[in-house]
Structure formats: C-alpha cells, structure tokens
Design an enzyme around this catalytic site. Structure first.
Site, PDB file in Angstrom:
ATOM      1  CG  HIS A  55      16.285  32.447   8.193  1.00 37.55           C
ATOM      2  ND1 HIS A  55      15.522  32.049   7.558  1.00 37.55           N
ATOM      3  CD2 HIS A  55      16.965  33.549   7.530  1.00 37.55           C
ATOM      4  CE1 HIS A  55      15.500  32.283   6.073  1.00 37.55           C
ATOM      5  NE2 HIS A  55      16.197  33.643   6.149  1.00 37.55           N
ATOM      6  CE  LYS A  94      13.889  27.358  13.391  1.00 38.96           C
ATOM      7  NZ  LYS A  94      14.320  27.968  11.952  1.00 38.96           N
ATOM      8  CE1 TYR A 114      10.356  26.632  10.530  1.00 40.58           C
ATOM      9  CE2 TYR A 114      10.159  25.513   8.297  1.00 40.58           C
ATOM     10  CZ  TYR A 114      10.196  26.983   9.182  1.00 40.58           C
ATOM     11  OH  TYR A 114      10.053  28.106   8.681  1.00 40.58           O
ATOM     12  NE  ARG A 168      -1.492  -1.456   3.669  1.00 39.19           N
ATOM     13  CZ  ARG A 168      -1.688  -1.366   5.110  1.00 39.19           C
ATOM     14  NH1 ARG A 168      -2.703  -1.265   5.559  1.00 39.19           N
ATOM     15  NH2 ARG A 168      -0.643  -1.657   5.831  1.00 39.19           N
ATOM     16  CE  LYS A 214      13.773  38.692   7.143  1.00 33.78           C
ATOM     17  NZ  LYS A 214      12.581  38.255   7.760  1.00 33.78           N
ATOM     18  CG  ASP A 215      17.144  34.887   3.524  1.00 37.18           C
ATOM     19  OD1 ASP A 215      16.834  35.451   4.603  1.00 37.18           O
ATOM     20  OD2 ASP A 215      16.627  33.843   3.212  1.00 37.18           O
ATOM     21  CG  ASP A 229       3.976  21.230  13.342  1.00 36.30           C
ATOM     22  OD1 ASP A 229       4.762  21.412  14.437  1.00 36.30           O
ATOM     23  OD2 ASP A 229       3.558  19.815  13.016  1.00 36.30           O
ATOM     24  CG  ASN A 230       6.563  27.221  10.823  1.00 31.54           C
ATOM     25  OD1 ASN A 230       5.447  27.536  11.188  1.00 31.54           O
ATOM     26  ND2 ASN A 230       7.710  27.620  11.870  1.00 31.54           N
ATOM     27  NE  ARG A 287      11.751  28.615   1.192  1.00 28.36           N
ATOM     28  CZ  ARG A 287      11.012  29.605   0.799  1.00 28.36           C
ATOM     29  NH1 ARG A 287      10.755  30.291   1.694  1.00 28.36           N
ATOM     30  NH2 ARG A 287      10.315  29.450  -0.079  1.00 28.36           N
ATOM     31  CD  GLU A 312       6.058   6.786  17.041  1.00 26.71           C
ATOM     32  OE1 GLU A 312       5.033   6.303  17.420  1.00 26.71           O
ATOM     33  OE2 GLU A 312       7.115   6.638  17.251  1.00 26.71           O
ATOM     34  CD  GLU A 360      12.748  36.699  10.754  1.00 28.98           C
ATOM     35  OE1 GLU A 360      12.749  35.825   9.706  1.00 28.98           O
ATOM     36  OE2 GLU A 360      12.179  37.784  10.399  1.00 28.98           O
TER      37      GLU A 360
END
Length: 181
Positions: A62, A72, A132, A23, A169-170, A48-49, A59, A28, A143
């Site tokens: 950060h 995280k 994450y 299937r 920004k980065d 959660d993001n 990215r 988990e 930040e």
C-alpha cells in the site's frame, strides 16, 4: 537509539535502546530530535495506526500518492512480521528496489518508510500487533497499491502462498507495470 541505513535511499532501520531489569523493559520508541539528527529528515508525525492480524495475513503493498504521500515509522508491538518496502520514486537511484526485514517484539526494530514507497507485511507468528506513525493523514482518494506477487518484484514473502490471507481489495491491486502505464 541506533539508525542504520538500508540499501534503499532514505529508508532506515531504527533500533531503540532497551533498558531491562527485574520488572521488565523500558524503551523510548521515538524521539523527534534524535531522528532528525541521525537521518537529516525533519518529520512531523500526525497520525498513529495499529492493526492486529493472525498468522498468514498479508497487508499490502500500500501507499498514498501526491500531496497525501505518507512517510511511516513502523514497528511490531507483539508477534512477528516480514515487513516489505518498495521504492516507487521514479527519480530515486533505488527505484523499483525491494527491502525486507523481520520485525518482532524481541528485536524491537522499527523501519522508517519514506514517502513514495509501497509498504506491506505478512504476519509470521500466530498473532501480530503492528503499529505505525504517519506524517500525513489518511486520505482515501490518494490510496493506491501494487499486487503482492508482482513478478517484476519477485518478493519472497517467506510463507506459502496458498496459506496467505488477503483482502479482496489487495487481491485486485495492479502490477507495477500496470500502475506506471
């Protein structure tokens, strides 16, 4: 679930047990008690993001600092990324050290990123879905970031720099030296 320490203090690779049959698969992805028993860390994830990125999107790097510093647990649901962490804890024996790992839908590896670490990733596949868990809520006033190509870190992102896609920004983040001045 297996927990393997990385060369960076308090940073772990988490590999879930995967059950496959005709299937598909079941796993988990997280279990609080198993996590605590294996790492000695009592983490309470509160947010959660998820991000979706195309090939070449970088990215990072950060982090949140102070009372809003975040730990995280990161993973890739779809695609493949090069995930990078930097220990920014000045009292740590691995201060300013870098660790890289390939996370993808095939290996199902996850990376636990402790509070006080900068984190970033670059998408190596055509698309990635990155997820994450965080132990603190996002707070814009805490930040921060370090520029991805900081010469003192010498991170090889495994991707041609001229093909990388970064936010404005980065691209304006400070170097490690500038941040700690």
């Amino acid at each position: 679930m297996q927990f393997q320490p990385t060369p960076l203090k308090d940073c772990f690779v988490v590999t879930p047990d995967i059950f496959k049959d005709h299937r598909g698969i079941f796993m988990e992805a997280y279990h609080k008690e198993k996590f605590k028993e294996a790492t000695g860390l009592d983490i309470e994830f509160v947010q959660d993001n998820q991000s979706v990125s195309k090939k070449g999107v970088l990215r990072g790097l950060h982090f949140q600092a102070g009372d809003f510093a975040q730990a995280k647990l990161v993973r890739v649901i779809y695609g493949e990324v090069m995930d990078v962490v930097v220990d920014l804890r000045q009292d740590s024996p691995t201060f300013k050290k870098v660790h890289k790992i390939i996370l993808n839908e095939e290996n199902q590896h996850q990376l636990f990123v402790p509070q006080g670490f900068a984190h970033g990733f670059i998408t190596l596949s055509e698309t990635s879905v990155f997820s994450y868990k965080c132990d603190r809520f996002y707070y814009p006033g805490s930040e921060y970031g370090i520029i991805y190509n900081d010469p003192s870190l010498a991170i090889d992102w495994g991707f041609l720099e001229e093909k990388m896609i970064l936010s404005e920004k980065d691209l304006k983040l400070p170097t490690l030296k500038e941040f700690f001045q």
